[in-house]
Design a protein around this motif. Structure first.
Motif, PDB file in Angstrom:
ATOM      1  N   LEU A 179      10.345  -3.556   4.432  1.00 31.32           N
ATOM      2  CA  LEU A 179       9.438  -2.527   3.201  1.00 31.32           C
ATOM      3  C   LEU A 179       8.282  -2.126   4.117  1.00 31.32           C
ATOM      4  O   LEU A 179       7.416  -2.861   4.665  1.00 31.32           O
ATOM      5  N   VAL A 180       8.206  -0.968   4.124  1.00 33.33           N
ATOM      6  CA  VAL A 180       7.160  -0.033   4.796  1.00 33.33           C
ATOM      7  C   VAL A 180       6.402   0.714   3.682  1.00 33.33           C
ATOM      8  O   VAL A 180       6.826   1.314   3.024  1.00 33.33           O
ATOM      9  N   LEU A 181       5.184   0.541   3.922  1.00 37.96           N
ATOM     10  CA  LEU A 181       4.043   1.240   3.132  1.00 37.96           C
ATOM     11  C   LEU A 181       3.147   2.021   4.250  1.00 37.96           C
ATOM     12  O   LEU A 181       2.886   1.645   5.362  1.00 37.96           O
ATOM     13  N   LEU A 182       2.822   3.329   3.859  1.00 37.37           N
ATOM     14  CA  LEU A 182       1.805   4.371   4.381  1.00 37.37           C
ATOM     15  C   LEU A 182       0.781   4.493   3.416  1.00 37.37           C
ATOM     16  O   LEU A 182       1.136   5.054   2.670  1.00 37.37           O
ATOM     17  N   GLN A 183      -0.354   3.815   3.892  1.00 34.22           N
ATOM     18  CA  GLN A 183      -1.633   4.103   3.005  1.00 34.22           C
ATOM     19  C   GLN A 183      -2.658   4.927   3.706  1.00 34.22           C
ATOM     20  O   GLN A 183      -2.787   4.701   4.911  1.00 34.22           O
ATOM     21  N   ALA A 184      -3.298   5.760   2.705  1.00 31.09           N
ATOM     22  CA  ALA A 184      -4.636   6.423   3.254  1.00 31.09           C
ATOM     23  C   ALA A 184      -5.646   5.641   2.919  1.00 31.09           C
ATOM     24  O   ALA A 184      -6.007   4.923   1.857  1.00 31.09           O
TER      25      ALA A 184
ATOM     26  N   LEU B  64      -2.429  14.362   8.374  1.00 30.36           N
ATOM     27  CA  LEU B  64      -2.558  12.891   7.402  1.00 30.36           C
ATOM     28  C   LEU B  64      -2.907  11.934   8.379  1.00 30.36           C
ATOM     29  O   LEU B  64      -1.985  12.000   9.336  1.00 30.36           O
ATOM     30  N   THR B  65      -3.384  10.818   8.274  1.00 35.45           N
ATOM     31  CA  THR B  65      -3.699   9.528   9.093  1.00 35.45           C
ATOM     32  C   THR B  65      -3.595   8.589   8.280  1.00 35.45           C
ATOM     33  O   THR B  65      -4.455   8.264   7.139  1.00 35.45           O
ATOM     34  N   LEU B  66      -2.337   7.671   8.447  1.00 35.11           N
ATOM     35  CA  LEU B  66      -1.939   6.591   7.398  1.00 35.11           C
ATOM     36  C   LEU B  66      -1.736   5.518   8.192  1.00 35.11           C
ATOM     37  O   LEU B  66      -1.167   5.369   9.308  1.00 35.11           O
ATOM     38  N   SER B  67      -2.326   4.236   7.529  1.00 35.04           N
ATOM     39  CA  SER B  67      -1.864   3.003   8.138  1.00 35.04           C
ATOM     40  C   SER B  67      -0.454   2.737   7.938  1.00 35.04           C
ATOM     41  O   SER B  67       0.100   3.049   6.649  1.00 35.04           O
ATOM     42  N   TYR B  68       0.241   1.997   8.615  1.00 38.47           N
ATOM     43  CA  TYR B  68       1.650   1.895   8.566  1.00 38.47           C
ATOM     44  C   TYR B  68       1.804   0.284   8.689  1.00 38.47           C
ATOM     45  O   TYR B  68       1.396  -0.352   9.482  1.00 38.47           O
ATOM     46  N   GLU B  69       2.223  -0.134   7.541  1.00 38.85           N
ATOM     47  CA  GLU B  69       2.493  -1.744   7.557  1.00 38.85           C
ATOM     48  C   GLU B  69       3.840  -2.037   7.045  1.00 38.85           C
ATOM     49  O   GLU B  69       4.424  -1.220   6.203  1.00 38.85           O
TER      50      GLU B  69
END
Length: 303
Positions: A249-254, A232-237
């Protein structure tokens, strides 16, 4: 870890990694000293050699803003490192009163985590403890030892080198972030415990911690390998929780339409994640407890 020596240790580490060329000096002959000599830093910063030596030895801990600016320039510090330097010299953000290890996640934030069906979301504490997770984040980190705390998982679990496809970069960022946070609260009694545990269990952590690099949380791309759904390649915010200083608060989005998005959908289906409520581990912020993985005894007693 001696909080009174943090400023001096940081200056020494930066001096030893700053080259003559970085400082605009000419190299003549062989040098045994890595980086710059103390007298060279003092000369370039416009202070006496004795004063600079006192700074490194921790006998002088409150340099002026003018001196800090000069040292940041001489030691080629970027914006993050310069901010860290000022925090070490003037730790105005230290907490007052008794310090407790317990960090509470407000109910509205826990409810918000459950709104993301196909996005791993969780709340991190100031020392990277996993305080609350939604079902998909729980599925993403399931089965990994030390997944109650992300920096412990990176350095103390050999499987993390397979889980994180760019482990070296992740390890660097985690150590540099811990340094950045330590500068804002050097007297927190739990930081030395965490650093001691990581140093005893990981040569890589000892090496990175000694560099004194600093890096606050920021947006980036992370590459994972999950045992059920593959790569998986996910953006980390990471978003600051204003109501609770130190939490993020952390979100991992594709990206839409990518194999990573399909992998997250599959992971959610395999683990019954869609629509589930955010879960808070029953014995405090220990993610492994909710997965049936016993938490380390010496950590469980802190909460």
């Amino acid at each position: 870890m001696d909080s009174e020596r943090l400023l001096g240790d940081f200056l020494r580490a930066r001096r030893e990694t700053t080259s003559l060329e970085d400082a605009g000096l000419t190299r003549i002959g062989h040098r045994r000293t890595p980086g710059l000599r103390r007298e060279e830093v003092a000369m370039l910063a416009g202070v006496s050699t004795d004063y600079y030596i006192r700074l490194e030895q921790g006998r002088e801990r409150r340099p002026s803003e003018q001196v800090l600016g000069a040292l940041a320039r001489v030691l080629d510090m970027d914006e993050d490192a310069t901010e860290h330097l000022h925090e070490l010299a003037y730790p105005w953000a230290r907490r007052r009163g008794p310090i407790t290890r317990t960090e509470q996640v407000i109910p509205s934030l826990r409810r918000l985590l459950g709104k993301w069906d196909h996005t791993p979301a969780f709340v991190l504490g100031r020392w990277m403890d996993m305080l609350a997770v939604n079902p998909l984040a729980e599925a993403l980190y399931a089965g990994l030892e030390h997944n109650d705390n992300l920096i412990r998982m990176v350095f103390l679990n050999p499987e993390s080198k397979r889980f994180y496809r760019d482990w070296e970069q992740v390890a660097y960022v985690k150590a540099a972030h811990l340094r950045a946070v330590a500068g804002t609260d050097p007297d927190d009694p739990f930081l030395p415990e965490l650093v001691e545990e990581l140093s005893a269990g990981s040569e890589e952590f000892r090496r990175l911690w000694a560099r004194h690099d600093v890096r606050p949380k920021r947006s980036e791309v992370k590459r994972f390998h999950h045992r059920e759904v593959g790569d998986l390649t996910l953006s980390y915010e990471a978003f600051t929780v204003n109501s609770t200083p130190g939490q993020h608060l952390v979100l991992l989005q594709a990206d839409p339409g990518t194999p990573s998005e399909q992998a997250l959908i599959l992971l959610a289906a395999l683990n019954g994640a869609p629509g589930g409520p955010a879960r808070l581990p029953s014995s405090g912020p220990v993610l492994g407890a909710s997965l049936g993985v016993p938490a380390p005894t010496h950590w469980r007693t802190r909460w």
